[in-house]
Design a protein around this motif. Structure first.
Motif, PDB file in Angstrom:
ATOM      1  N   SER B 250       0.839  -1.160  -0.095  1.00  0.00           N
ATOM      2  CA  SER B 250      -0.157   0.007  -0.017  1.00  0.00           C
ATOM      3  C   SER B 250       1.028   1.319  -0.152  1.00  0.00           C
ATOM      4  N   LEU B 251       2.011   1.429   0.522  1.00  0.00           N
ATOM      5  CA  LEU B 251       2.845   2.379   0.728  1.00  0.00           C
ATOM      6  C   LEU B 251       4.003   2.342  -0.661  1.00  0.00           C
ATOM      7  N   ALA B 252       3.896   1.155  -1.535  1.00  0.00           N
ATOM      8  CA  ALA B 252       4.704   1.142  -2.810  1.00  0.00           C
ATOM      9  C   ALA B 252       6.212   1.051  -2.298  1.00  0.00           C
ATOM     10  N   ARG B 253       6.436   0.628  -0.998  1.00  0.00           N
ATOM     11  CA  ARG B 253       7.782   0.134  -0.633  1.00  0.00           C
ATOM     12  C   ARG B 253       8.097  -1.150  -1.331  1.00  0.00           C
ATOM     13  N   MET B 254       8.555  -1.087  -2.572  1.00  0.00           N
ATOM     14  CA  MET B 254       8.424  -2.541  -2.920  1.00  0.00           C
ATOM     15  C   MET B 254       9.638  -3.307  -2.697  1.00  0.00           C
ATOM     16  N   SER B 255      10.911  -2.686  -2.210  1.00  0.00           N
ATOM     17  CA  SER B 255      11.903  -3.564  -1.693  1.00  0.00           C
ATOM     18  C   SER B 255      11.662  -4.091  -0.681  1.00  0.00           C
ATOM     19  N   ASN B 256      11.106  -3.403   0.363  1.00  0.00           N
ATOM     20  CA  ASN B 256      10.489  -4.045   1.704  1.00  0.00           C
ATOM     21  C   ASN B 256       9.332  -5.234   1.363  1.00  0.00           C
ATOM     22  N   PHE B 257       8.469  -5.011   0.459  1.00  0.00           N
ATOM     23  CA  PHE B 257       7.541  -5.869   0.010  1.00  0.00           C
ATOM     24  C   PHE B 257       8.293  -7.107  -0.531  1.00  0.00           C
ATOM     25  N   PHE B 258       9.053  -7.190  -1.325  1.00  0.00           N
ATOM     26  CA  PHE B 258       9.850  -8.382  -1.989  1.00  0.00           C
ATOM     27  C   PHE B 258      10.652  -9.076  -0.829  1.00  0.00           C
ATOM     28  N   ALA B 259      11.159  -8.218   0.163  1.00  0.00           N
ATOM     29  CA  ALA B 259      12.017  -8.685   1.415  1.00  0.00           C
ATOM     30  C   ALA B 259      10.881  -9.758   1.922  1.00  0.00           C
ATOM     31  N   ILE B 260       9.760  -9.444   2.064  1.00  0.00           N
ATOM     32  CA  ILE B 260       8.877 -10.148   2.835  1.00  0.00           C
ATOM     33  C   ILE B 260       8.550 -11.355   1.905  1.00  0.00           C
ATOM     34  N   ILE B 261       8.265 -11.198   0.744  1.00  0.00           N
ATOM     35  CA  ILE B 261       7.970 -12.424  -0.209  1.00  0.00           C
ATOM     36  C   ILE B 261       9.105 -13.458  -0.108  1.00  0.00           C
ATOM     37  N   LEU B 262      10.187 -13.033  -0.033  1.00  0.00           N
ATOM     38  CA  LEU B 262      11.576 -13.632  -0.017  1.00  0.00           C
ATOM     39  C   LEU B 262      11.327 -14.566   1.283  1.00  0.00           C
ATOM     40  N   LEU B 263      11.140 -14.127   2.551  1.00  0.00           N
ATOM     41  CA  LEU B 263      11.024 -14.823   3.553  1.00  0.00           C
ATOM     42  C   LEU B 263       9.922 -15.857   3.684  1.00  0.00           C
ATOM     43  N   VAL B 264       8.689 -15.407   2.962  1.00  0.00           N
ATOM     44  CA  VAL B 264       7.664 -16.569   2.896  1.00  0.00           C
ATOM     45  C   VAL B 264       8.187 -17.610   2.162  1.00  0.00           C
ATOM     46  N   ALA B 265       8.656 -17.258   0.849  1.00  0.00           N
ATOM     47  CA  ALA B 265       9.470 -18.221   0.080  1.00  0.00           C
ATOM     48  C   ALA B 265      10.490 -19.430   0.935  1.00  0.00           C
ATOM     49  N   LEU B 266      11.119 -18.524   1.757  1.00  0.00           N
ATOM     50  CA  LEU B 266      12.071 -19.271   2.603  1.00  0.00           C
ATOM     51  C   LEU B 266      11.600 -20.376   3.392  1.00  0.00           C
TER      52      LEU B 266
END
Ligand SMILES: Nc1ncnc2c1ncn2[C@@H]1O[C@H](COP(=O)(O)OP(=O)(O)OP(=O)(O)O)[C@@H](O)[C@H]1O
Ligand SMILES: [Mg+2]
Lengths: 271, 287
Positions: B250-266
């Motif tokens: 929602s804040l368009a902070r995509m680097s942080n967004f992808f960091a979380i996606i990376l965690l979920v994938a891990l």
């Protein structure tokens, strides 16, 4: 003589989709303690049905079977069974498979250990204790299953074509082996086979069954020396007995055919 | 007395060695078979797989920089890693929270699913009546129930654990049921010939026979649990990895967004690795 097994007029009828199938009809038999009896008969005549009836898992429809003075109505610890296939549990290694009956029976494995080790050695499986079934040949698996059947030291051993699934060489080897085990352990053995040669080589007494419904046809006392001399299976006296039994079976089939009772079962005396 | 006695009365079991077809058997999802096709890889394969990863990540980094793609559309991998490291003290509590809901929900669901499978396969009639309802639970995404659960129960961890359990349980149950149905009459007859009790037959024969399928259920259930845990976080409340995903998006902070996606994938990959190891350890006899 003490009679370990008495079978009186047992019959078994299966309910199948195509109506009742009479597999065994009025079969009788007596087996003395320490005797080696073979049962032969054409394919599909009810040999397996008869033997399974004696295990107590697969009750007869009528008649009665008595083992060690008690009517057979459930499996017993005095009876060991060797099936057509080794039927080992693939998740257990060889020694765990051999201990399996003791575990189920809640027996103290320690008390049986040395005797079992002896048996393992005598069938040449020592060194394979930690192998899993998939790492063993068919012959080794079947040897393991024989030791498993002997592990809890039952008086009686029931065997249903135990070597039927093995190749000819291994089979002959196993026949010699089972005789050695028998002479060593003094068990009472009932051995089902469709190979007349095997029956004559092994047994003291051969019961012949008729084609389905399987019933008594004849009993042959095998008058060959014990222990069986080396090369006996290539001697005339041996062939004569085999031929005599084969003649009887052919005669039975001819008779059933004449009476219109023969239910076409693939059968050949060349087995 | 159990049902096999009746069967054994009418039938001598055939001794055909049952081919072990667990790995080929259709379970609910294809991932299950993927778990069992994981073989020991040769070093060439390992090098190849790593090379592909390096190539893809490198290409991503390169294209994003050369084409000057703005961060709010697609950040380069390097920035995602930096975001993960710098914001980790902040993300940490969310990670723990999601792990807690996943692990508790998973354990509850798996236990209930296993027990139900073991008990119900012993009662064929009741099993037949209940199975359609279990199928509904399997096919309906549990995540759809979460808004309702939160309405009743608030935004705490409770409804989320419940949702994870509801996603995991039926998956475990349906696979375990398939496993427990693989009865091998010849092996049961063997045990019975030594006088085995129903309970002995269960834990010495039926359970080991069912283990490969149980492992499949535990793997698939874990992945479904993860999906449900992250999804539940997104529905409501202010905590959890799913919540962070919506927040950063929602804040368009995509680097942080992808960091979380990376965690979920891990987390997902860890579930897979753990279950593959468990599977190989417990059923090494089956191949
Ligand atoms: N469950 C069953 N339902 C119906 N008929 C059966 C069943 N089991 C066996 N039969 C029939 O009963 C007869 C006897 O079977 P059984 O297996 O005892 O014979 P067998 O002498 O052991 O045969 P084989 O030489 O092939 O081992 C066969 O004709 C078979 O078709
Ligand atoms: Mg048979």
């Amino acid at each position: 003589m003490v009679k370990d097994i008495i079978v009186e007029n047992v019959s078994k009828t299966y309910d199948s989709d195509r109506g009742p199938v009479e597999a065994v009809k009025n079969f009788s038999m007596e087996v003395e303690k320490g005797d080696f009896v073979a049962i032969v008969g054409p394919s599909g005549c009810g040999k397996t049905t008869l033997l399974w009836g004696l295990t107590g898992l697969h009750p007869f429809t009528s008649g009665k079977a008595i083992i060690l003075d008690k009517i057979v109505d459930k499996p017993r610890q005095s009876v060991g069974i060797v099936f057509q296939q080794a039927n080992l549990l693939p998740w257990r290694n060889l020694i765990q498979n051999i201990y399996f009956p003791l575990e189920i029976m809640g027996k103290n494995i320690k008390e049986y250990k040395s005797k079992i080790q002896d048996l393992i050695k005598s069938v040449g499986l020592d060194g394979f204790e930690n192998h899993h079934p998939r790492e063993l040949s068919g012959g080794m698996q079947q040897r393991a299953s024989i030791i498993r059947a002997l592990s809890f030291d039952p008086q009686i051993l029931l065997m249903d074509e135990p070597f039927g699934a093995l190749d000819a060489y291994t089979r002959d080897e196993m026949d010699t082996l089972i005789l050695e085990l028998w002479e060593k352990t003094q068990k009472t053995i009932v051995f089902v086979t469709h190979r007349i040669e095997e029956a004559v080589y092994l047994a003291n007494k051969v019961y012949v069954m008729t084609a389905r419904p399987g019933t008594n046809s004849a009993i042959f006392n095998i008058d060959l020396p014990r222990p069986r001399p080396e090369g006996i299976t290539m001697e005339m006296r041996y062939f004569n007995i085999v031929a005599e039994i084969k003649r009887k079976i052919v005669e039975d089939v001819e008779k059933q055919k004449k009476e219109g009772k023969y239910k076409s079962q693939a059968y050949s005396t060349i087995t | 007395m159990d049902s096999y006695d009746k069967e054994l009365e009418q039938k001598v079991p055939d001794f055909e060695e049952k081919q072990d077809t667990h790995s080929k058997e259709i379970s609910n999802l294809n991932i299950s078979s993927a778990a069992y096709s994981t073989q020991i890889r040769g070093w060439k394969q390992t090098v190849g797989i790593i090379a592909v990863a390096i190539f893809v990540i490198g290409l991503w980094e390169l294209l994003v920089r050369v084409l000057n793609v703005p961060d709010f559309i697609l950040p380069p991998p390097s920035k995602i890693i930096v975001a993960l490291v710098t914001s980790f003290p902040n993300i940490y509590q969310h990670l723990l929270f999601t792990l807690a809901e996943l692990v508790s929900g998973y354990l509850i669901g798996a236990a209930v699913g296993l027990i139900m499978a073991a008990v119900l396969t012993q009662m064929p009639f009741i099993e037949k009546i209940i199975t359609p309802y279990i199928l509904i639970l399997v096919t309906t995404p549990t995540i759809a129930l979460v808004p309702l659960l939160m309405l009743y129960w608030g935004f705490g961890i409770g409804p989320r654990i419940f949702a994870v359990a509801l996603a995991t349980g039926p998956m475990v149950m349906i696979n375990a049921t398939t496993g427990f149905r693989r009865t091998d009459l010849a092996k049961i007859a063997l045990a019975k010939s030594y006088g085995a009790s129903t309970f002995q037959i269960f834990y010495k024969i039926r359970f080991p026979l069912a283990l490969p399928m149980i492992n499949v259920g535990l793997l698939v259930g874990g992945i479904f649990g993860l999906i449900t845990a992250v999804g539940s976080d997104m529905v409501g409340g202010k905590i959890g990895l799913g919540n962070r995903i919506s927040y950063y998006a929602s804040l368009a902070r995509m680097s942080n967004f992808f960091a979380i996606i990376l965690l979920v994938a891990l987390i997902g990959i860890s579930i897979w690795i753990i279950m593959t190891i468990v599977g190989n350890k417990t059923t090494n006899w089956s191949e």
